[in-house]
Design an enzyme around this catalytic site. Structure first.
Site, short mmCIF file in Angstrom:
data_model
loop_
_atom_site.label_atom_id
_atom_site.label_comp_id
_atom_site.label_asym_id
_atom_site.label_seq_id
_atom_site.Cartn_x
_atom_site.Cartn_y
_atom_site.Cartn_z
N SER A 23 0.84 -1.20 0.00
CA SER A 23 0.00 0.00 0.00
C SER A 23 0.88 1.25 0.00
CB SER A 23 -0.92 0.01 1.22
OG SER A 23 -0.20 -0.22 2.41
N LYS A 47 4.35 -11.61 2.80
CA LYS A 47 2.91 -11.78 2.56
C LYS A 47 2.68 -11.79 1.06
CE LYS A 47 -0.26 -8.36 3.40
NZ LYS A 47 -0.78 -8.08 2.04
N GLU A 55 -0.53 -12.08 -2.01
CA GLU A 55 -1.97 -11.99 -2.27
C GLU A 55 -2.42 -13.12 -3.18
OE1 GLU A 55 -3.11 -8.15 -3.76
OE2 GLU A 55 -2.15 -7.09 -2.09
N GLU A 93 -9.34 -9.44 3.68
CA GLU A 93 -9.64 -8.02 3.40
C GLU A 93 -11.01 -7.89 2.76
OE1 GLU A 93 -6.56 -5.69 1.53
OE2 GLU A 93 -7.93 -3.99 1.25
O1 KIV Z 1 -0.41 -3.42 1.55
C1 KIV Z 1 -1.09 -3.37 2.57
O2 KIV Z 1 -1.05 -2.40 3.34
C2 KIV Z 1 -1.97 -4.50 2.86
C3 KIV Z 1 -3.00 -4.30 3.92
C4 KIV Z 1 -4.14 -3.56 3.34
C5 KIV Z 1 -3.40 -5.58 4.52
O3 KIV Z 1 -1.87 -5.51 2.23
#
Ligand code: KIV
Length: 273
Positions: free
Chosen positions: A45, A112, A114, A181
């Site tokens: 983000s 992480k 997606e 999310e």
């Molecule tokens: O990139 C990010 O900040 C995220 C959050 C919205 C979980 O993946």
């Protein structure tokens, strides 16, 4: 003391909520650590709230590494998860190489990624190689275009079933936690109940094992849009604008700097100049 994966799992088992907030630099990470957050997410983000892109798609592994290193310096004692950005982990070899960089050079404790069940082979390979992986399902901003925009996911029976399946397959592949999310609260509760690993909600209601918010959203620093699920705990953008305005006025009017913000030289030195 930095939390370990088993400690985070125990918190969830004991019903203690896991707190997570994004942070992208030294100062933010330091503030998050001082506030006692359990985990920090260096999220992609940052592409939108720090770098000014319209989406997270343009963010690169080099961008993530740069911000990860800064966040680590600010929060040496906090478990930090770093996002694998769009297209940095679509192949096992790239996923291994990029996760290695984020952990070895950046100091990330976990990565992480997606995506749902299609990503299980990547999660499995990373886990096998010793990389702790956090899954992220529901609204996945990197592929928001495919989802038809930033929309709530899992509202239909098929959609809800698929999200439950995604979560279970990611858990089976070795994921240590799963971010949910923008999914209906009741569905998040069912998924959380059915998994052994913790879920972390963002727009997923109160029953997830923990919560994550974007730093700029919760502090009112990002004014382009505010999703329904964001609670603003402060409105710092307004305060920043007003402080900078006052500074400009004081400089123009000769009010700043005054004596208290200036250095002096001894009179005799000045005389002999
Ligand atoms: O990139 C990010 O900040 C995220 C959050 C919205 C979980 O993946």
């Amino acid at each position: 003391m930095k939390k370990t994966v088993p400690e985070l799992h125990k918190m969830a088992d004991d019903g203690e909520k896991i707190t997570m907030i994004t942070a992208y630099d030294y100062t933010m990470a330091r503030a998050a650590e001082s506030a006692g957050v359990d985990t920090i997410l260096v999220g992609d983000s940052l592409g939108m709230v720090v770098l000014g892109y319209d989406s997270t798609v343009a963010v690169t592994t080099a961008d993530m590494l740069h911000h990860m290193k800064a966040a680590r310096r600010g929060a040496p004692e906090t478990f930090i998860i770093c996002d694998l950005p769009f297209m940095s982990c679509a192949e096992i070899s790239a996923a291994l190489c990029n996760s290695g960089k984020l952990m070895k050079e950046g100091g990330a404790d976990a990565v992480k990624l997606e995506g749902g069940e299609d990503w299980a082979p990547i999660v499995r390979a990373l886990t096998k190689a010793g990389v702790p992986v956090v899954g992220h399902i529901g609204l996945t901003p990197q592929t928001a275009a495919q989802l038809g925009g930033f929309k709530v996911q899992g509202k239909s029976l098929d959609g809800a079933r698929q999200l439950l399946r995604d979560a279970q397959i990611l858990e089976e592949a070795g994921a240590i936690m799963i971010v949910l999310e923008a999914v209906p609260a009741q569905l998040a509760a069912v998924i959380t109940e059915k998994l052994r690993i913790p879920t972390i909600g963002i727009g997923a209601g109160p029953d997830a094992g923990g919560q994550v918010l974007v730093f700029h959203d919760m502090l009112g620093l990002f004014d382009r849009f505010t999703p329904k699920f964001v609670k603003q705990y402060a409105q710092l953008q307004g305060e920043i604008i007003s402080a900078v305005k006052t500074y400009c006025e004081e400089v123009k009017e000769g009010i700043f700097p005054d004596n208290t913000h200036s250095f002096t030289i001894r009179e005799d030195v000045l005389k002999n100049l």
